[in-house]
Design an enzyme around this catalytic site. Structure first.
Site, mmCIF file in Angstrom:
data_model
loop_
_atom_site.group_PDB
_atom_site.id
_atom_site.type_symbol
_atom_site.label_atom_id
_atom_site.label_comp_id
_atom_site.label_asym_id
_atom_site.label_seq_id
_atom_site.Cartn_x
_atom_site.Cartn_y
_atom_site.Cartn_z
ATOM 1 N N SER A 16 42.632 31.286 39.205
ATOM 2 C CA SER A 16 43.348 31.348 37.929
ATOM 3 C C SER A 16 44.023 30.027 37.563
ATOM 4 O O SER A 16 44.039 29.635 36.392
ATOM 5 C CB SER A 16 44.396 32.461 37.961
ATOM 6 O OG SER A 16 43.752 33.696 38.067
ATOM 7 N N LYS A 70 49.066 45.502 39.932
ATOM 8 C CA LYS A 70 48.599 45.859 38.589
ATOM 9 C C LYS A 70 49.109 47.227 38.121
ATOM 10 O O LYS A 70 49.315 47.438 36.939
ATOM 11 C CB LYS A 70 47.066 45.851 38.543
ATOM 12 C CG LYS A 70 46.469 44.461 38.472
ATOM 13 C CD LYS A 70 44.960 44.536 38.314
ATOM 14 C CE LYS A 70 44.365 43.151 38.174
ATOM 15 N NZ LYS A 70 42.918 43.168 37.968
ATOM 16 N N ASN A 91 47.387 43.400 33.614
ATOM 17 C CA ASN A 91 47.089 42.121 34.283
ATOM 18 C C ASN A 91 47.696 40.926 33.541
ATOM 19 O O ASN A 91 47.548 39.791 33.971
ATOM 20 C CB ASN A 91 45.581 41.920 34.480
ATOM 21 C CG ASN A 91 44.882 41.486 33.201
ATOM 22 O OD1 ASN A 91 45.357 41.755 32.100
ATOM 23 N ND2 ASN A 91 43.759 40.809 33.340
ATOM 24 N N ASP A 108 41.271 42.813 31.437
ATOM 25 C CA ASP A 108 40.058 43.017 32.253
ATOM 26 C C ASP A 108 39.006 43.819 31.481
ATOM 27 O O ASP A 108 37.811 43.542 31.587
ATOM 28 C CB ASP A 108 40.395 43.777 33.551
ATOM 29 C CG ASP A 108 41.023 42.867 34.602
ATOM 30 O OD1 ASP A 108 40.760 41.648 34.568
ATOM 31 O OD2 ASP A 108 41.777 43.381 35.452
ATOM 32 N N GLY A 137 38.288 51.668 41.910
ATOM 33 C CA GLY A 137 39.581 50.977 41.919
ATOM 34 C C GLY A 137 39.895 50.401 40.542
ATOM 35 O O GLY A 137 39.409 50.896 39.510
ATOM 36 N N GLY A 252 30.180 38.496 38.089
ATOM 37 C CA GLY A 252 31.428 38.708 37.354
ATOM 38 C C GLY A 252 32.182 37.444 36.965
ATOM 39 O O GLY A 252 33.339 37.538 36.524
HETATM 40 P P1 NAP Z 1 40.203 47.900 44.361
HETATM 41 O O1 NAP Z 1 41.154 48.365 43.314
HETATM 42 O O2 NAP Z 1 40.661 47.706 45.756
HETATM 43 O O3 NAP Z 1 38.960 48.952 44.361
HETATM 44 C C1 NAP Z 1 37.843 48.763 45.196
HETATM 45 C C2 NAP Z 1 36.980 50.020 45.161
HETATM 46 O O4 NAP Z 1 35.840 49.777 46.000
HETATM 47 C C3 NAP Z 1 37.669 51.251 45.721
HETATM 48 O O5 NAP Z 1 37.175 52.388 45.079
HETATM 49 C C4 NAP Z 1 37.202 51.227 47.188
HETATM 50 O O6 NAP Z 1 37.260 52.466 47.813
HETATM 51 C C5 NAP Z 1 35.780 50.792 47.001
HETATM 52 N N1 NAP Z 1 35.196 50.266 48.222
HETATM 53 C C6 NAP Z 1 35.694 49.310 49.025
HETATM 54 N N2 NAP Z 1 34.866 49.088 50.059
HETATM 55 C C7 NAP Z 1 33.822 49.940 49.901
HETATM 56 C C8 NAP Z 1 32.639 50.207 50.656
HETATM 57 N N3 NAP Z 1 32.373 49.534 51.787
HETATM 58 N N4 NAP Z 1 31.782 51.135 50.194
HETATM 59 C C9 NAP Z 1 32.056 51.825 49.067
HETATM 60 N N5 NAP Z 1 33.164 51.626 48.318
HETATM 61 C C10 NAP Z 1 34.030 50.684 48.728
HETATM 62 O O7 NAP Z 1 39.540 46.542 43.936
HETATM 63 P P2 NAP Z 1 39.198 46.020 42.448
HETATM 64 O O8 NAP Z 1 40.341 45.291 41.887
HETATM 65 O O9 NAP Z 1 38.609 47.144 41.666
HETATM 66 O O10 NAP Z 1 38.078 44.928 42.794
HETATM 67 C C11 NAP Z 1 36.781 45.297 43.232
HETATM 68 C C12 NAP Z 1 35.911 44.028 43.245
HETATM 69 O O11 NAP Z 1 35.759 43.581 41.907
HETATM 70 C C13 NAP Z 1 36.532 42.863 44.030
HETATM 71 O O12 NAP Z 1 35.514 42.153 44.663
HETATM 72 C C14 NAP Z 1 37.176 42.021 42.948
HETATM 73 O O13 NAP Z 1 37.253 40.657 43.291
HETATM 74 C C15 NAP Z 1 36.189 42.234 41.799
HETATM 75 N N6 NAP Z 1 36.828 42.057 40.491
HETATM 76 C C16 NAP Z 1 36.331 41.082 39.699
HETATM 77 C C17 NAP Z 1 36.864 40.897 38.454
HETATM 78 C C18 NAP Z 1 36.269 39.829 37.577
HETATM 79 O O14 NAP Z 1 36.972 39.356 36.657
HETATM 80 N N7 NAP Z 1 35.033 39.450 37.797
HETATM 81 C C19 NAP Z 1 37.928 41.703 37.987
HETATM 82 C C20 NAP Z 1 38.408 42.715 38.832
HETATM 83 C C21 NAP Z 1 37.847 42.884 40.095
HETATM 84 P P3 NAP Z 1 38.447 52.767 48.886
HETATM 85 O O15 NAP Z 1 39.716 52.857 48.081
HETATM 86 O O16 NAP Z 1 38.009 54.023 49.510
HETATM 87 O O17 NAP Z 1 38.478 51.596 49.827
#
Ligand code: NAP
Length: 282
Positions: A16, A70, A91, A108, A137, A252
């Site tokens: 960021s 968040k 965010n 987002d 998530g 992403g």
């Molecule tokens: P988060 O709130 O922690 O949610 C992650 C989700 O993935 C949860 O449902 C989690 O389930 C699940 N998960 C984790 N490990 C898993 C596995 N091995 N198999 C199946 N499900 C799994 O995270 P988030 O903020 O949504 O971010 C998720 C990803 O998106 C990250 O890599 C982040 O960097 C990326 N992201 C990118 C952007 C962008 O601007 N490009 C924006 C937001 C997020 P559990 O709760 O059961 O662990």
């Protein structure tokens, strides 16, 4: 001198600062963007309050919020924009001095939508389009909100069904239905009509680059496109699997730039230099 920054924990890998300081530089604005590590609550409460006070007092013009704050920040925000309210997560923060309110926004969702559109063929416009989101998530919520708002039917597949059900309860209102399901073979029969598959889990992100949330034995629907919220590595295992079956795939990075650009616009009222911001982190 405009002061901006990010609160979250940990922040070691955040891009960021590079994005926002490049925007300031290109627009000839004097300022800086700091990374303020705030541990999860309740431990980080004092640090969080001191950042919010700086915002209220005008010492800081804008703050981005990332994991793990968040959602936990919601009780300390005076006014949520309709998007932040619908998603239940913030965010981007700023202080509206006229209304004397701390405002919480979520960029987002529009950030995801702006970027995923680059992947969607025009001829799908207006069709009954169905998407599958893997993970439940914060990223999944933002993607689901964007898709619902633009008329898509959305299924959310999570390894804990309760998490997908929570999204369904929260988002599935007048905008449309979110179907919660377990991330298992049971979703395969429904995939035939699916046009977009989104990875919103961290699976495949550095250093876990050999893994994918999509089991290798599963086939992708023939007419689908694939979006991975993960951007490091640039070509994830999930994207490679889809491309091997002839599908278009996108990471992403564009969403990351777009959500930052939209936050920058909220704070400065200036048109963000998206191209230069993208180059700064590519
Ligand atoms: P988060 O709130 O922690 O949610 C992650 C989700 O993935 C949860 O449902 C989690 O389930 C699940 N998960 C984790 N490990 C898993 C596995 N091995 N198999 C199946 N499900 C799994 O995270 P988030 O903020 O949504 O971010 C998720 C990803 O998106 C990250 O890599 C982040 O960097 C990326 N992201 C990118 C952007 C962008 O601007 N490009 C924006 C937001 C997020 P559990 O709760 O059961 O662990």
């Amino acid at each position: 001198m405009i002061r901006l920054g990010l609160i979250g924990f940990p922040l070691g890998h955040s891009l960021s600062r590079r994005l926002h300081e490049r925007a300031l530089e290109v627009l000839g604005m004097e300022g800086r963007y700091d990374l303020w590590e705030v541990p999860p609550l309740p431990e980080g409460r004092e640090a969080l309050f001191s950042r919010l006070e700086a915002l209220r007092e005008g010492r800081v013009a804008g703050i981005n919020v990332t994991i793990p704050h968040k959602e936990s920040i919601l009780p300390y925000v005076d006014h949520l924009t309709p998007t932040a309210q619908a998603i239940g997560a913030v965010n981007t923060l700023w202080f509206d001095s006229q209304a004397a309110q701390l405002v919480g926004e979520n960029t987002d969702s529009p950030g995801f939508w702006a970027d995923v559109q680059k992947l969607l063929p025009e001829e799908w416009e207006g069709e009954n389009r169905q998407a599958l989101i893997l993970g439940a998530g914060g990223g999944a919520r933002a993607a689901a909100h964007a898709l619902l708002t633009h008329g898509w039917l959305v299924s959310v597949a999570a390894r804990r069904i309760s998490q997908a059900e929570e999204i369904s309860r929260h988002l599935g209102d007048s905008r449309g239905e979110v179907k919660p399901c377990l991330l298992s073979e049971d979703i395969l029969p429904e995939l035939e009509t699916c046009r977009l598959i989104v990875n919103a889990t961290p699976v495949g992100m550095v250093p876990d680059i050999k893994n994918s949330p999509w089991p290798h034995s599963w086939e992708f629907p023939k007419e689908a496109v694939v979006y991975d919220l993960v951007y490091n590595p640039a070509r994830t295992c999930f994207m490679q699997q889809a491309e091997a079956q002839g599908l278009k795939a996108r990471n992403g990075l564009g969403m990351l730039v777009e959500q930052a650009a939209l936050a920058f616009q909220c704070w400065t009222d200036r048109e963000p230099p998206r191209g230069e911001m993208f180059k700064a982190i590519r």
